[in-house]
Design an enzyme around this catalytic site. Structure first.
Site, short mmCIF file in Angstrom:
data_model
loop_
_atom_site.label_atom_id
_atom_site.label_comp_id
_atom_site.label_asym_id
_atom_site.label_seq_id
_atom_site.Cartn_x
_atom_site.Cartn_y
_atom_site.Cartn_z
N ASP A 24 -65.63 -14.55 3.21
CA ASP A 24 -64.55 -13.59 3.42
C ASP A 24 -64.61 -12.46 2.40
O ASP A 24 -65.15 -12.62 1.30
CB ASP A 24 -63.19 -14.29 3.25
CG ASP A 24 -62.82 -15.16 4.43
OD1 ASP A 24 -63.61 -15.24 5.39
OD2 ASP A 24 -61.73 -15.77 4.39
N HIS B 196 -65.57 -16.91 -0.78
CA HIS B 196 -65.05 -15.56 -0.93
C HIS B 196 -65.99 -14.71 -1.80
O HIS B 196 -66.50 -15.18 -2.81
CB HIS B 196 -63.65 -15.59 -1.55
CG HIS B 196 -62.65 -16.29 -0.70
ND1 HIS B 196 -62.53 -17.67 -0.69
CD2 HIS B 196 -61.75 -15.83 0.20
CE1 HIS B 196 -61.58 -18.01 0.17
NE2 HIS B 196 -61.09 -16.92 0.72
#
Length: 229
Positions: A50, A193
Site C-alpha cells: 500500500d 506499506h
C-alpha cells in the site's frame, strides 16, 4: 541474544499463528463482496503493498521481488502516481499488478460519497495507461456498504487481507518479517506499506519474508493470479 522469556515468545508465536485463521473466520461472517483470502491448496500467497509509489522504497522492492522471482500487487495512491509516473511504469514493466488506493493517504470511510467516487475514478484513470485496474483497497482498511457499491459501479472489487504488517514508519520495520511469516499460509493476502522515506525498512522486511516463506515452499503472486487458483 534474545532476552525475551521463552514462555512469552511461545505465547506470541501461538497468537500470530492463529491470527490469520481468525481473520478468515471473521471475514466469512461479513456480508460484503470483499476479498480477504482465497481458498487454495496451492503453495502461493498474494503479496501486496500500500501507499506507493515512492523513490525511497519502490525501486528497492522491485529489486528484491526480482531477485526472489516473486510477484506482487501495488495499491497506489493517486497523488504519488502523478509525482512518480516512472515508478508506476517500472512496476508494470517488471510484471507486477497495479491497483487503486484512492487519491491521498487518508481514511476512505471519512471521505464524502461524491469525493470518494470522484477520487476512485480519477486514480483508475491515472493508472489505466499502465495496465488493467480491477482492485481497490480503502484507506486504513475500513469500508462501508456505499463505498463497495460505488466501487462496483466502476468495476472495482475491494481487497483487504488476512495479514497486515505492523509498520511503524521506523527502523523496527526491518525486523517484523519472522513474526509476520508465522501466519502466512496458502491463499493468504499479506499487506505491507511503502511510499515514504521512513518506510525504507519495508525493503528488508520483504527480502527476509520472501526468504523465510520460500524455504517453506510458498511463493508470492499477484492478487489476480491468486484468485485464479
Amino acid at each position: 541474544m534474545d532476552s525475551t522469556p521463552a514462555v512469552l515468545r511461545h505465547a506470541v508465536g501461538a497468537l500470530l499463528k492463529w491470527r490469520e485463521p481468525a481473520v478468515r473466520a471473521v471475514s466469512r461472517l461479513i456480508p460484503a463482496d470483499v476479498l480477504w483470502y482465497v481458498d487454495t491448496g496451492e503453495p502461493v500467497f498474494a503479496l501486496t503493498f500500500d501507499d506507493g509509489p515512492g523513490p525511497e522504497t519502490t525501486p528497492g522492492l522491485l529489486e528484491v521481488l526480482g531477485r526472489h522471482a516473486a510477484k506482487a500487487t501495488f495499491f497506489l495512491i493517486g497523488e504519488r502516481v502523478r509525482a512518480h509516473p516512472e515508478l508506476v511504469a517500472a512496476i508494470t514493466a517488471a510484471g507486477h499488478e497495479i491497483a487503486n488506493h484512492l487519491m491521498r493517504d487518508e481514511r476512505s470511510a471519512l471521505i464524502p460519497d461524491a469525493r470518494f467516487r470522484r477520487d476512485l475514478a480519477e486514480v483508475t484513470e491515472l493508472l489505466a495507461p499502465y495496465g488493467p485496474v480491477k482492485w481497490f483497497r480503502p484507506g486504513s482498511g475500513v469500508f462501508t456498504p456505499r463505498m463497495l457499491r460505488s466501487a462496483a459501479e466502476q468495476d472495482l472489487r475491494a481487497v483487504l487481507g488476512t495479514l497486515v504488517a505492523a509498520n511503524r514508519d521506523g527502523p523496527a520495520d526491518a525486523r517484523i518479517a519472522p513474526d509476520l511469516a508465522v501466519g502466512v499460509r496458502p491463499g493468504s493476502i499479506v499487506v505491507l506499506h511503502e511510499g515514504t522515506p521512513r518506510r525504507r525498512g519495508v525493503v528488508e522486511t520483504t527480502d527476509e519474508l520472501l526468504g523465510i516463506l520460500s524455504r517453506r515452499g510458498l511463493s508470492a503472486v499477484t492478487v489476480s493470479d491468486l484468485v485464479t487458483r
